[in-house]
Design a protein around this motif. Sequence first.
Motif, short mmCIF file in Angstrom:
data_model
loop_
_atom_site.label_atom_id
_atom_site.label_comp_id
_atom_site.label_asym_id
_atom_site.label_seq_id
_atom_site.Cartn_x
_atom_site.Cartn_y
_atom_site.Cartn_z
N LEU A 56 0.83 -1.20 0.00
CA LEU A 56 0.00 0.00 0.00
C LEU A 56 0.87 1.26 0.00
CD1 LEU A 56 -2.84 -1.00 2.52
CD2 LEU A 56 -2.81 -1.19 0.02
N THR A 57 1.99 1.20 0.68
CA THR A 57 2.90 2.35 0.70
C THR A 57 3.46 2.62 -0.69
OG1 THR A 57 3.52 1.89 3.00
CG2 THR A 57 4.97 3.33 1.75
N GLN A 58 3.80 1.55 -1.42
CA GLN A 58 4.25 1.71 -2.79
C GLN A 58 3.17 2.34 -3.65
OE1 GLN A 58 5.59 -2.11 -4.22
NE2 GLN A 58 7.11 -2.34 -2.58
N GLY A 59 1.93 1.93 -3.42
CA GLY A 59 0.81 2.53 -4.14
C GLY A 59 0.63 3.99 -3.79
N ALA A 60 0.84 4.33 -2.51
CA ALA A 60 0.73 5.73 -2.08
C ALA A 60 1.79 6.59 -2.78
CB ALA A 60 0.87 5.82 -0.57
N LEU A 61 2.98 6.02 -2.99
CA LEU A 61 4.03 6.76 -3.69
C LEU A 61 3.64 7.02 -5.14
CD1 LEU A 61 7.23 4.98 -2.30
CD2 LEU A 61 6.36 7.26 -1.70
N VAL A 62 3.01 6.03 -5.77
CA VAL A 62 2.53 6.21 -7.15
C VAL A 62 1.44 7.28 -7.19
CG1 VAL A 62 1.36 5.11 -9.10
CG2 VAL A 62 3.13 3.87 -7.83
N THR A 63 0.54 7.23 -6.21
CA THR A 63 -0.52 8.25 -6.11
C THR A 63 0.07 9.63 -5.96
OG1 THR A 63 -2.19 6.75 -5.18
CG2 THR A 63 -2.43 9.08 -4.66
N PHE A 64 1.06 9.75 -5.08
CA PHE A 64 1.70 11.05 -4.87
C PHE A 64 2.41 11.51 -6.14
CE2 PHE A 64 5.44 13.60 -3.82
CZ PHE A 64 4.86 14.62 -3.09
N GLU A 65 3.11 10.59 -6.81
CA GLU A 65 3.85 10.95 -8.02
C GLU A 65 2.94 11.45 -9.12
OE1 GLU A 65 7.00 8.94 -11.23
OE2 GLU A 65 5.96 7.70 -9.75
N ILE A 66 1.88 10.69 -9.41
CA ILE A 66 1.01 11.08 -10.51
C ILE A 66 0.21 12.35 -10.17
CG2 ILE A 66 -1.06 9.73 -9.90
CD1 ILE A 66 -1.21 8.92 -12.87
N SER A 67 -0.13 12.51 -8.90
CA SER A 67 -0.86 13.72 -8.49
C SER A 67 0.04 14.95 -8.57
CB SER A 67 -1.38 13.56 -7.05
OG SER A 67 -2.28 12.48 -6.96
N PHE A 68 1.29 14.80 -8.12
CA PHE A 68 2.22 15.92 -8.15
C PHE A 68 2.53 16.35 -9.58
CE2 PHE A 68 6.59 17.52 -8.48
CZ PHE A 68 6.51 18.62 -7.64
N LEU A 69 2.78 15.37 -10.45
CA LEU A 69 3.08 15.71 -11.85
C LEU A 69 1.87 16.33 -12.53
CD1 LEU A 69 5.15 12.56 -12.91
CD2 LEU A 69 6.00 14.88 -12.47
N ALA A 70 0.68 15.79 -12.27
CA ALA A 70 -0.54 16.37 -12.85
C ALA A 70 -0.77 17.78 -12.34
CB ALA A 70 -1.74 15.48 -12.54
N LEU A 71 -0.47 18.00 -11.07
CA LEU A 71 -0.61 19.34 -10.49
C LEU A 71 0.35 20.31 -11.15
CD1 LEU A 71 -1.79 21.17 -8.27
CD2 LEU A 71 0.01 20.34 -6.75
N LEU A 72 1.58 19.87 -11.37
CA LEU A 72 2.58 20.73 -12.01
C LEU A 72 2.20 21.06 -13.44
CD1 LEU A 72 5.36 22.11 -11.91
CD2 LEU A 72 6.38 19.94 -12.59
N ILE A 73 1.89 20.03 -14.21
CA ILE A 73 1.53 20.24 -15.62
C ILE A 73 0.22 21.02 -15.72
CG2 ILE A 73 0.89 19.09 -17.77
CD1 ILE A 73 2.69 16.74 -16.86
N GLY A 74 -0.75 20.67 -14.89
CA GLY A 74 -2.03 21.36 -14.91
C GLY A 74 -1.90 22.84 -14.56
N THR A 75 -0.99 23.15 -13.65
CA THR A 75 -0.78 24.55 -13.27
C THR A 75 -0.16 25.34 -14.42
OG1 THR A 75 -0.50 23.97 -10.94
CG2 THR A 75 0.37 26.09 -11.64
#
Length: 218
Positions: free
Chosen positions: A13-32
């Motif tokens: 689950l921790t590995q999944g949380a890292l993927v969630t954080f990664e994709i959310s952070f990148l989407a936030l950066l690109i979206g901004t």
Amino acid sequence: MDFETVAQVLPFLTQGALVTFEISFLALLIGTLLGFVLAALRLSHNKFVRLFTIVYVWFFRGIPILMVLVFIYYTPPFGITLSAFAAGLLGLSLNAAAYKAEIIRTGILAIPKGQIEAAEAIGMTPWQILIRIRIPQIVRFVLPTYISNSVALLKESAQVSVITVPDLMLRAQNQFSSTYKPYETLGVAALLYLLMTSLLMLLQLYSEKKLNLNRSIK
């Protein structure tokens, strides 16, 4: 609560949380970045450019993000096959850009025109005006709303599990399917989501407190 099961599934689950954080952070950066461009285009004097941005924002704010993700993943744009992660990132970024554009546009419109005119009068270039006047004030005006929307984006990222991105949600579902223990799998995943969103909400509270303090000093 079976803590032995928790200990077994937590690394996955921790590995999944890292993927969630990664994709959310990148989407936030690109979206901004895309949102800033769209906000600037929305204020263009060209009516066709303004119409394009209006339609873009209307479209992506009006349809479910899940539909966007499924469409991109199963009907590759321009015939380019994307990995699940890339398709998820693209879908989240396009959706985020629509919301960020409206938030940033609000910040731009909140800047008094007199400040821009005064800066132009003393010979500042458009780039100097952007860096020294526009961006600092836009950040001050929109930061709380921006962070609140980012919390929503992080939660919405769970929908990438539908297109097989191995994020926290998909890993939690897989672990539940093999153990049939909801508290130890879905419950722990919920706590990890809560931890990530709580950090963002604390950042929001801090920024609001900081901004209010700055206003009171002025």
